[in-house]
Design an enzyme around this catalytic site. Structure first.
Site, PDB file in Angstrom:
ATOM      1  N   ILE A   1       0.874  -1.172   0.000  1.00 28.16           N
ATOM      2  CA  ILE A   1       0.000   0.000   0.000  1.00 28.16           C
ATOM      3  C   ILE A   1       0.907   1.217   0.000  1.00 28.16           C
ATOM      4  CG2 ILE A   1      -0.198  -0.107   2.531  1.00 28.16           C
ATOM      5  CD1 ILE A   1      -2.941   1.177   2.321  1.00 28.16           C
ATOM      6  N   SER A   2       0.645   2.182  -0.854  1.00 25.48           N
ATOM      7  CA  SER A   2       1.513   3.353  -0.996  1.00 25.48           C
ATOM      8  C   SER A   2       1.478   4.223   0.252  1.00 25.48           C
ATOM      9  CB  SER A   2       1.091   4.182  -2.207  1.00 25.48           C
ATOM     10  OG  SER A   2       1.305   3.483  -3.406  1.00 25.48           O
ATOM     11  N   PRO A   3       2.559   4.983   0.507  1.00 25.15           N
ATOM     12  CA  PRO A   3       2.551   5.929   1.621  1.00 25.15           C
ATOM     13  C   PRO A   3       1.434   6.958   1.438  1.00 25.15           C
ATOM     14  CG  PRO A   3       4.786   5.651   0.763  1.00 25.15           C
ATOM     15  CD  PRO A   3       3.855   4.964  -0.202  1.00 25.15           C
TER      16      PRO A   3
END
Length: 435
Positions: free
Chosen positions: A88-90
């Site tokens: 999951i992206s920052p």
């Protein structure tokens, strides 16, 4: 604030089309304060200004989109594993991508790479009609169920190859790609509406840059943005990849920070830069590099003088100890054939002070990951503390046999200034390769 959802009955999941799912985020929960703090720390401070984007990230419960064992870290500005080699992206990257796309209510948005569904939820919370494609079947199914459970009725999820897009729902006003192809898939160009925008991280497996394309008269006008680092787009896109990573000969890109092709004052090849400045040397008067102002330096001295190598160096100026202060770069490495890597660099420090909670004030680290991005034992160079002139620091770090990629990170965790230049990386082969 964003309106609460309109809950609807559970929808039956079809084999490939996994359902049209509910809109906006659930009612406020006991982690709303954490979300608000995350938005201020990771988005507002780092330059995201669109209030609708900020409101969406204050509302969407990120902890629902990570593994239960990562709930405690859900509101850190960091990528987290979600299984099957995906992340999951920052939060900053989600906010940056969403703001860059300029999504308006009612727009049709195609997302390539559903992952856990977090980016789709943010787009849905902003009133977009979202079609999202995930190539990993378990992730796609779980994301569809999660979005349905949380109450988003303007997202549909399909398991399939994102390279092909979703022609049944085209044309799209916006297309967002959350995995990295080497070049733009032609079907996505065809499915983008005239005047529409497409945001995609393009490039080699470990060297990518965001590109924002606008479709004009059937052709794409390209705007190159900042460096980034995403998992590869798999399926047909990966089969078409021409430049393959070389895990036997990892090399640091832009190791002396000389390159800044778009002139934004940030070093090319390094991603997720926080509190950094690209510093011109005194001999670099006509280079076009942006000179840091006193306000950017936060009262710290310019520490001027010749760069150890070339005309530029990178400064990590940690004015706010509550913010990340770092540079990162991903590289391939094949632990079956590489026994160790030697990382060295020139560094200079001014008033490097440990964080309030203790620990080293600054240093460099290498993180290793296996083929499904499980973290393996790495190594640390440092600590860098106090005030000192240019010095060479380095270390030889063992590579686990299961390692297939690594991340080099240089960071200040307390306060002060760290100047960095002339990184070098040497791979030491194994005497007997591991099978």
């Amino acid at each position: 604030m964003i309106a609460p959802p309109r809950l609807r009955p559970v929808l039956t999941l079809a084999a490939c089309l996994l359902g049209v799912l509910p809109s906006a985020a659930p009612a406020a929960d006991d982690r709303a304060a954490e979300r608000a703090a995350m938005v201020e720390r990771a988005l507002v401070t780092e330059g995201v200004t669109d209030e609708r984007v900020l409101d969406a990230l204050r509302t969407v419960p990120r902890h629902e989109f990570v593994r239960s064992k990562d709930h405690r870290r859900a509101y850190a500005d960091a990528a987290l594993p979600i299984g099957h080699g995906q992340t999951i992206s920052p939060p900053f990257i989600v906010g940056y991508m969403t703001e860059t796309l300029d999504v308006k209510p009612g727009m049709k948005v195609l997302e390539i790479g559903t992952g856990s569904g977090y980016q789709a939820a943010v787009l849905a919370a902003m009133g977009a009609d979202v079609s999202s494609i995930e190539i990993v079947k378990p992730l796609g199914r779980d994301a569809a169920r999660r979005l349905e459970r949380l109450g988003y009725d303007n997202v549909r999820v399909k398991v399939g190859d994102g390279y092909l897009g979703w022609p049944e729902h085209a044309p799209f006003d916006r297309i967002i790609v959350t995995c990295s192809p080497e070049s733009v898939p032609r079907p996505l160009v065809q499915q983008l509406a005239e005047g529409g925008k497409l945001l995609v991280p393009l490039g080699e497996r470990f060297q990518q840059t965001f590109h924002l394309f606008t479709k004009r008269n059937g052709e794409l006008a390209d705007e190159q943005l900042v460096p980034t680092f995403f998992v590869p787009m798999t399926g047909e896109s990966e089969e078409r990849r021409e430049i393959q990573p070389d895990g036997l000969r990892p090399r640091v890109a832009n190791a002396s920070f000389e390159l800044d092709e778009n002139g934004d004052g940030r070093a090319d090849g390094w991603h997720y830069q926080r509190q950094t400045l690209l510093m011109p040397d005194a001999r670099d008067g006509e280079s076009g590099a942006r000179v840091a102002s006193e306000s950017e330096l936060g009262g710290l001295s310019a520490n001027s003088g010749e760069a150890p190598h070339g005309a530029r160096y990178l400064r990590i100026a940690a004015k706010d100890p509550d913010r990340l202060a770092q540079i990162l770069q991903g590289l391939p490495v094949d632990g079956r054939r590489v026994a160790a890597v030697g990382l060295a660099m020139r560094v200079r420090g001014e008033a490097l002070t440990p964080p309030a909670g203790g620990g080293p004030p600054a240093g460099a680290a290498i993180y290793f990951y296996d083929s499904v991005r499980r973290e393996l034992p790495g190594g640390f160079i440092g600590p860098f503390a106090g005030t000192f002139d240019w010095d060479e620091r380095g270390r030889r770090i063992p590579v686990p046999p299961d390692a297939r990629e690594m991340i080099v990170r240089v960071a200040v965790k307390g306060s002060g200034t760290l100047d960095v230049d002339a990184l070098s990386l040497i791979a030491y082969p194994r005497a007997v390769p591991v099978r």
